[in-house]
Motif scaffolding. Structure first.
Motif, PDB file in Angstrom:
ATOM      1  N   LEU A   1       0.853  -1.182   0.000  1.00  0.00           N
ATOM      2  CA  LEU A   1       0.000   0.000   0.000  1.00  0.00           C
ATOM      3  C   LEU A   1       0.888   1.230   0.000  1.00  0.00           C
ATOM      4  O   LEU A   1       1.730   1.397   0.886  1.00  0.00           O
ATOM      5  N   LEU A   2       0.761   2.084  -1.014  1.00  0.00           N
ATOM      6  CA  LEU A   2       1.520   3.338  -1.097  1.00  0.00           C
ATOM      7  C   LEU A   2       0.546   4.504  -0.942  1.00  0.00           C
ATOM      8  O   LEU A   2      -0.467   4.579  -1.652  1.00  0.00           O
ATOM      9  N   VAL A   3       0.878   5.415  -0.029  1.00  0.00           N
ATOM     10  CA  VAL A   3       0.011   6.553   0.264  1.00  0.00           C
ATOM     11  C   VAL A   3       0.832   7.832   0.156  1.00  0.00           C
ATOM     12  O   VAL A   3       1.848   7.985   0.844  1.00  0.00           O
ATOM     13  N   SER A   4       0.419   8.738  -0.724  1.00  0.00           N
ATOM     14  CA  SER A   4       1.141  10.009  -0.848  1.00  0.00           C
ATOM     15  C   SER A   4       0.929  10.830   0.423  1.00  0.00           C
ATOM     16  O   SER A   4      -0.185  10.978   0.904  1.00  0.00           O
TER      17      SER A   4
ATOM     18  N   MET B   1       4.020  16.607  -0.669  1.00  0.00           N
ATOM     19  CA  MET B   1       4.208  16.943  -2.080  1.00  0.00           C
ATOM     20  C   MET B   1       4.954  18.261  -2.198  1.00  0.00           C
ATOM     21  O   MET B   1       4.645  19.233  -1.510  1.00  0.00           O
ATOM     22  N   GLY B   2       5.972  18.249  -3.080  1.00  0.00           N
ATOM     23  CA  GLY B   2       6.691  19.471  -3.402  1.00  0.00           C
ATOM     24  C   GLY B   2       6.414  19.874  -4.832  1.00  0.00           C
ATOM     25  O   GLY B   2       5.421  19.446  -5.439  1.00  0.00           O
ATOM     26  N   ALA B   3       7.306  20.680  -5.392  1.00  0.00           N
ATOM     27  CA  ALA B   3       7.099  21.149  -6.764  1.00  0.00           C
ATOM     28  C   ALA B   3       7.185  20.009  -7.767  1.00  0.00           C
ATOM     29  O   ALA B   3       6.468  19.986  -8.765  1.00  0.00           O
ATOM     30  N   TYR B   4       8.043  19.027  -7.519  1.00  0.00           N
ATOM     31  CA  TYR B   4       8.234  17.940  -8.468  1.00  0.00           C
ATOM     32  C   TYR B   4       8.501  16.605  -7.795  1.00  0.00           C
ATOM     33  O   TYR B   4       8.877  15.646  -8.442  1.00  0.00           O
ATOM     34  N   ASN B   5       8.337  16.535  -6.479  1.00  0.00           N
ATOM     35  CA  ASN B   5       8.522  15.285  -5.751  1.00  0.00           C
ATOM     36  C   ASN B   5       7.320  14.990  -4.866  1.00  0.00           C
ATOM     37  O   ASN B   5       6.745  15.901  -4.260  1.00  0.00           O
ATOM     38  N   VAL B   6       6.944  13.724  -4.803  1.00  0.00           N
ATOM     39  CA  VAL B   6       5.895  13.261  -3.899  1.00  0.00           C
ATOM     40  C   VAL B   6       6.509  12.205  -2.984  1.00  0.00           C
ATOM     41  O   VAL B   6       7.123  11.246  -3.459  1.00  0.00           O
ATOM     42  N   ILE B   7       6.366  12.412  -1.672  1.00  0.00           N
ATOM     43  CA  ILE B   7       6.881  11.453  -0.690  1.00  0.00           C
ATOM     44  C   ILE B   7       5.738  10.545  -0.254  1.00  0.00           C
ATOM     45  O   ILE B   7       4.664  11.017   0.128  1.00  0.00           O
ATOM     46  N   ASP B   8       5.974   9.234  -0.345  1.00  0.00           N
ATOM     47  CA  ASP B   8       4.955   8.248  -0.010  1.00  0.00           C
ATOM     48  C   ASP B   8       5.258   7.564   1.308  1.00  0.00           C
ATOM     49  O   ASP B   8       6.409   7.462   1.734  1.00  0.00           O
ATOM     50  N   LEU B   9       4.194   7.070   1.934  1.00  0.00           N
ATOM     51  CA  LEU B   9       4.314   6.115   3.026  1.00  0.00           C
ATOM     52  C   LEU B   9       4.012   4.736   2.454  1.00  0.00           C
ATOM     53  O   LEU B   9       3.165   4.602   1.569  1.00  0.00           O
ATOM     54  N   ALA B  10       4.684   3.714   2.964  1.00  0.00           N
ATOM     55  CA  ALA B  10       4.488   2.360   2.450  1.00  0.00           C
ATOM     56  C   ALA B  10       4.064   1.431   3.585  1.00  0.00           C
ATOM     57  O   ALA B  10       4.573   1.524   4.704  1.00  0.00           O
ATOM     58  N   PHE B  11       3.111   0.542   3.268  1.00  0.00           N
ATOM     59  CA  PHE B  11       2.629  -0.416   4.243  1.00  0.00           C
ATOM     60  C   PHE B  11       2.510  -1.794   3.587  1.00  0.00           C
ATOM     61  O   PHE B  11       2.134  -1.921   2.422  1.00  0.00           O
ATOM     62  N   GLU B  12       2.837  -2.810   4.360  1.00  0.00           N
ATOM     63  CA  GLU B  12       2.558  -4.185   3.978  1.00  0.00           C
ATOM     64  C   GLU B  12       1.239  -4.569   4.653  1.00  0.00           C
ATOM     65  O   GLU B  12       1.130  -4.508   5.888  1.00  0.00           O
ATOM     66  N   VAL B  13       0.243  -4.931   3.854  1.00  0.00           N
ATOM     67  CA  VAL B  13      -1.102  -5.150   4.378  1.00  0.00           C
ATOM     68  C   VAL B  13      -1.596  -6.534   3.952  1.00  0.00           C
ATOM     69  O   VAL B  13      -1.359  -6.961   2.813  1.00  0.00           O
TER      70      VAL B  13
ATOM     71  N   LEU C   1      12.719   1.830   4.101  1.00  0.00           N
ATOM     72  CA  LEU C   1      13.818   1.422   3.231  1.00  0.00           C
ATOM     73  C   LEU C   1      15.129   1.808   3.911  1.00  0.00           C
ATOM     74  O   LEU C   1      15.351   2.984   4.219  1.00  0.00           O
ATOM     75  N   THR C   2      15.989   0.825   4.133  1.00  0.00           N
ATOM     76  CA  THR C   2      17.270   1.072   4.780  1.00  0.00           C
ATOM     77  C   THR C   2      18.397   0.733   3.818  1.00  0.00           C
ATOM     78  O   THR C   2      18.504  -0.399   3.341  1.00  0.00           O
ATOM     79  N   LEU C   3      19.214   1.726   3.523  1.00  0.00           N
ATOM     80  CA  LEU C   3      20.336   1.545   2.613  1.00  0.00           C
ATOM     81  C   LEU C   3      21.483   0.807   3.309  1.00  0.00           C
ATOM     82  O   LEU C   3      21.643   0.913   4.527  1.00  0.00           O
ATOM     83  N   PRO C   4      22.311   0.093   2.551  1.00  0.00           N
ATOM     84  CA  PRO C   4      23.484  -0.570   3.135  1.00  0.00           C
ATOM     85  C   PRO C   4      24.671   0.384   3.306  1.00  0.00           C
ATOM     86  O   PRO C   4      25.763  -0.062   3.680  1.00  0.00           O
ATOM     87  N   PHE C   5      24.493   1.650   3.029  1.00  0.00           N
ATOM     88  CA  PHE C   5      25.556   2.645   3.177  1.00  0.00           C
ATOM     89  C   PHE C   5      24.905   4.012   3.381  1.00  0.00           C
ATOM     90  O   PHE C   5      23.700   4.185   3.144  1.00  0.00           O
ATOM     91  N   VAL C   6      25.691   4.970   3.819  1.00  0.00           N
ATOM     92  CA  VAL C   6      25.199   6.342   3.971  1.00  0.00           C
ATOM     93  C   VAL C   6      25.546   7.115   2.704  1.00  0.00           C
ATOM     94  O   VAL C   6      26.725   7.289   2.385  1.00  0.00           O
ATOM     95  N   PRO C   7      24.548   7.562   1.934  1.00  0.00           N
ATOM     96  CA  PRO C   7      24.826   8.247   0.674  1.00  0.00           C
ATOM     97  C   PRO C   7      25.473   9.619   0.904  1.00  0.00           C
ATOM     98  O   PRO C   7      25.412  10.162   2.012  1.00  0.00           O
ATOM     99  N   PRO C   8      26.083  10.187  -0.127  1.00  0.00           N
ATOM    100  CA  PRO C   8      26.667  11.523   0.006  1.00  0.00           C
ATOM    101  C   PRO C   8      25.595  12.555   0.315  1.00  0.00           C
ATOM    102  O   PRO C   8      24.466  12.478  -0.190  1.00  0.00           O
ATOM    103  N   ASN C   9      25.928  13.487   1.179  1.00  0.00           N
ATOM    104  CA  ASN C   9      25.031  14.583   1.550  1.00  0.00           C
ATOM    105  C   ASN C   9      23.775  14.110   2.270  1.00  0.00           C
ATOM    106  O   ASN C   9      22.755  14.805   2.286  1.00  0.00           O
ATOM    107  N   HIS C  10      23.821  12.907   2.861  1.00  0.00           N
ATOM    108  CA  HIS C  10      22.716  12.387   3.655  1.00  0.00           C
ATOM    109  C   HIS C  10      23.227  12.071   5.051  1.00  0.00           C
ATOM    110  O   HIS C  10      24.393  11.714   5.235  1.00  0.00           O
TER     111      HIS C  10
END
Length: 363
Positions: A238-241, A244-256, A269-278
């Motif tokens: 389940l993805l729920v917006s 919202m910005g000018a060109y990005n939409v951030i969703d919440l995700a659920f396993e239902v 979502l957990t990355l296996p590394f820390v990305p640049p500038n994050h």
């Protein structure tokens, strides 16, 4: 301490580094370098919005497959007017005439994968200030930072003091380098899940709408969108917006669960590394899309509306969780390339059926 003793102390570190490569993206003056989890590195001059860019890429290990390119124009700029590069390049205001015997030569694109040709070209330009076009002086490749970027590439790939190094070259044999790390294996859940029925879809969307109203989202409830897709024969995504910005939409995700009574579990979502500038490994779902036929979740975060910078990810659902399959990022917003050409910080390969069967048998 002798050179060989130093090498013996350094070798274990290089072997560990080759197995656990840490992705990075760094800037040295006017050059940006990106290296992924296989220690494949690409360096280019920035910014590229003047239309002229030089890039060098190289794989880790003995089979390094180097590539040097000089390009004038891209998909953002379209076809640019002017004479061929081979006759119109200046190095510090003096005519630059590289030996193009082993180069691919097009009017506005020069490229070579020939190691000796790359070495000869670097010997010409490493200590210079810039390369520019005779007929468009503002189209310039600054060479400040190139040497530092290539030195970092040599260090990460274990080439320093070896014959394959681009900067600190030594007597160690060219093949005496750490091997390329192995790509992570991505496991798929097998057969695609049974498609959602109309009743399942309607019920889950109604549930998602109710669930979102209980969460803290900045997006007005009337503007929120809910989408559902099958994760397995028992569960749905389940993805729920939410924002919202000018060109990005951030969703919440659920396993239902797909049937009543609905039981939902929030997904992160957990990355296996820390990305640049994050600051951490947690990843927001930005402009998320899910392909149930491939069990793949895609995200695409734009740094600006043009879409020339940002990050893009691909996650593989393995039957239990989403595992990072690919991560690409371009930190420099300079209208040089789109998301399909952004440098990668993480890559993987799909596990063969034999590998999956062997893993299942081992359990």
């Amino acid at each position: 301490m002798s050179y060989w003793m130093k090498s013996l102390f350094l070798l274990p570190f290089l072997l560990v580094a080759s197995v656990h490569a840490a992705p990075l993206q760094k800037t040295f003056s006017d050059w940006q370098i990106t290296c992924n989890n296989l220690n494949f590195c690409v360096a280019r001059n920035i910014p590229g919005d003047n239309g002229l860019v030089m890039s060098l890429s190289r794989h880790a290990g003995g089979n390094d497959r180097p590539l040097l390119r000089i390009d004038y124009g891209n998909r953002y700029t379209g076809e640019l007017a002017g004479g061929p590069l081979k006759d119109n390049l200046l190095l510090d205001q003096q005519r630059l005439k590289p030996d193009l015997k082993h180069w691919s030569v097009e009017p506005h694109h020069l490229a070579t994968a020939h190691m000796i040709s790359i070495d000869e070209f670097l010997a010409q330009v490493l200590d210079a200030d810039n390369i520019q076009l005779t007929y468009r002086p503002q189209a310039t490749i600054s060479l400040h930072g190139l040497k530092a970027a290539l030195l970092l590439m040599d260090e990460l790939q274990g080439r320093v003091n070896g014959m394959s190094a681009w900067i600190k070259r030594g007597d160690r044999a060219a093949v005496d380098v750490p091997p390329e790390p192995e790509a992570p294996q991505m496991r798929t859940p097998g057969q695609p899940p049974t498609p959602l029925t109309r009743d399942e879809t309607t019920g889950l969307i109604d549930f998602g709408t109710w669930r979102v109203n209980a969460d803290e989202c900045s997006l007005d409830p009337m503007r929120r969108e809910v989408s559902v897709a099958p994760l397995s024969d028992e569960k749905a995504l389940l993805l729920v917006s939410c924002e919202m910005g000018a060109y990005n939409v951030i969703d919440l995700a659920f396993e239902v669960t797909r049937s009543l009574p609905y039981v939902a579990r929030g997904l992160t979502l957990t990355l296996p590394f820390v990305p640049p500038n994050h600051g951490d490994k947690q990843m927001e779902l930005v402009n998320a899309e899910y392909d149930a036929s491939r069990s793949e979740l895609l995200t695409f975060s734009k740094g600006r509306g043009l879409g020339d910078c940002g990050n893009a990810t691909r996650w593989q659902f393995d039957g239990r969780e989403f595992v990072l399959a690919e991560y690409a990022e371009e930190s420099t917003c300079d209208a040089w390339h789109g998301s399909d050409d952004w440098p990668t910080l993480w890559v993987s390969q799909r596990a063969s059926e034999e590998t999956v069967d062997a893993g299942a048998a081992a359990k």
